[in-house]
Enzyme design. Structure first.
Site, short mmCIF file in Angstrom:
data_model
loop_
_atom_site.label_atom_id
_atom_site.label_comp_id
_atom_site.label_asym_id
_atom_site.label_seq_id
_atom_site.Cartn_x
_atom_site.Cartn_y
_atom_site.Cartn_z
N ARG A 16 0.84 -1.20 0.08
CA ARG A 16 0.15 -0.23 0.06
C ARG A 16 0.75 1.14 0.16
O ARG A 16 1.97 1.30 0.16
CB ARG A 16 -0.83 0.11 1.21
CG ARG A 16 -1.76 -1.14 1.28
CD ARG A 16 -2.77 -0.98 2.66
NE ARG A 16 -3.56 0.20 2.56
CZ ARG A 16 -4.04 0.67 3.78
NH1 ARG A 16 -4.11 -0.08 4.92
NH2 ARG A 16 -4.80 1.72 3.62
N ASP A 63 6.74 -10.89 8.31
CA ASP A 63 6.94 -9.97 9.29
C ASP A 63 8.46 -9.57 9.58
O ASP A 63 9.07 -10.77 9.83
CB ASP A 63 6.21 -10.48 10.46
CG ASP A 63 6.17 -9.45 11.79
OD1 ASP A 63 7.05 -8.38 11.72
OD2 ASP A 63 5.39 -9.62 12.78
N ASN A 90 11.27 -0.17 3.67
CA ASN A 90 10.15 0.83 3.66
C ASN A 90 9.08 0.38 4.41
O ASN A 90 8.33 1.55 4.97
CB ASN A 90 9.33 0.66 1.85
CG ASN A 90 8.21 1.43 2.03
OD1 ASN A 90 8.20 2.74 1.75
ND2 ASN A 90 7.04 0.82 1.92
N SER A 142 11.82 9.86 7.47
CA SER A 142 10.67 10.77 7.47
C SER A 142 11.37 12.06 7.61
O SER A 142 12.23 12.21 8.47
CB SER A 142 9.46 10.27 8.11
OG SER A 142 8.69 11.20 8.52
N TYR A 155 8.05 7.10 16.73
CA TYR A 155 8.13 7.26 15.06
C TYR A 155 9.40 8.12 14.89
O TYR A 155 10.10 7.57 13.95
CB TYR A 155 6.97 7.65 14.71
CG TYR A 155 6.65 7.72 13.09
CD1 TYR A 155 6.64 6.44 12.28
CD2 TYR A 155 7.07 8.98 12.27
CE1 TYR A 155 6.64 6.73 10.97
CE2 TYR A 155 7.09 8.91 11.02
CZ TYR A 155 6.71 7.52 10.30
OH TYR A 155 6.73 7.83 8.89
N LYS A 159 12.85 7.08 12.65
CA LYS A 159 13.12 7.57 11.58
C LYS A 159 14.54 8.37 11.58
O LYS A 159 15.04 8.50 10.52
CB LYS A 159 12.03 8.41 11.11
CG LYS A 159 10.74 7.77 10.73
CD LYS A 159 11.01 6.54 9.83
CE LYS A 159 9.66 5.99 9.48
NZ LYS A 159 9.95 4.84 8.47
N ILE A 188 2.84 12.99 2.18
CA ILE A 188 2.47 12.33 0.65
C ILE A 188 1.16 11.97 0.60
O ILE A 188 0.52 11.33 1.74
CB ILE A 188 3.40 11.20 0.54
CG1 ILE A 188 4.99 11.60 0.92
CG2 ILE A 188 3.41 10.73 -0.89
CD1 ILE A 188 5.33 12.65 -0.25
#
Length: 247
Positions: A16, A63, A90, A142, A155, A159, A188
């Site tokens: 996705r 996983d 990714n 990110s 997060y 990153k 995005i």
């Protein structure tokens, strides 16, 4: 060059969003293997769609936090296809929330999926690249790894770690012909963003200097550059794609 002889590469989390765009873009020139965990229907639709266009794309459920499964798959792929042309780390998740209310399980889930999984895949596939004397590793970081973002301590930490991981690893393997780079996307336009309430989406875009979200093709084009021959002298870098958010 026949389809069977195309160099192969791995995209983790390819079912996705940005991952899907990477699979579609890169499969024009490469044999793409991509992993997924939960999005089984989306993964198989994507693989079938690409295959109907004559592209060589394989969807594999794995996983990335399971280092035993990762090692077994990597060993099987290298034995069958040889060293990968590239690895694109990714896959990632978010568990957003204020740090004061965050439990340890949420923190470690993000660390395991965003950082440790990248370690497992890179550790499993990098030796074959070193032996082959070529290869490209791309870490999907990110802008949250470059600037503070309230509610995203876990997060952002992972990153930012991916960027430092990139720079240090690039120095270690450059002499073997393997390049390591990172990409730091901003906002995005993916299915996740389109699910936001319109008012929140508009406000979010207004906060970007270019007043719009980026397209997934902006990211996939950069990845295509970083895994291709045109970037043969580029390593240890982080490329920011954010419409000016971190300027």
């Amino acid at each position: 060059m026949t389809q069977q002889k195309r160099p192969w590469l791995l995209v983790t989390g390819g079912a996705r969003g940005i991952g899907e765009a990477l699979v579609r873009e890169l499969s024009r020139h490469y044999h793409v293997v991509f992993t997924y965990v939960h999005s089984s229907d989306a993964a198989h639709r994507l693989a079938n769609d690409c295959q109907q266009q004559g592209r060589h794309v394989d969807a594999v459920q794995c996983d990335g936090t399971d280092r035993v499964a990762v090692a077994a798959l990597a060993q099987a792929w290298v034995a069958r296809y040889g060293a990968p042309h590239a690895l694109i780390n990714n896959a990632g998740i978010t568990r957003d929330g204020a740090f004061l209310g965050m439990d340890a399980e949420a923190w470690f889930a993000v660390v395991d999926n965003n950082l440790n999984a990248a370690f497992h895949w890179t550790r499993a596939l990098l030796p074959s690249m070193v032996e082959a004397g070529s290869g490209s590793v791309v870490m999907m970081s990110s802008v949250s790894g470059l600037k503070g973002n309230a509610g995203q301590t876990s997060y952002s930490a992972t990153k930012a770690a991916l960027i430092s991981f990139t720079r240090s690893l690039a120095l270690e393997v450059a002499r073997f012909g393997v390049r390591v780079n990172a990409i730091a996307p901003g906002i995005i336009d993916t299915d996740m963003m389109r699910e936001m309430p319109e008012k929140a989406r508009v406000a979010l875009c207004r906060s970007i200097p270019m007043r719009k979200a980026g397209d997934v093709s902006d990211v996939s084009s950069m990845v295509e550059y970083l895994v291709g021959d045109q970037s043969h002298y580029v390593t240890g870098q982080c490329f920011v794609i954010d419409g000016g958010m971190t300027a």
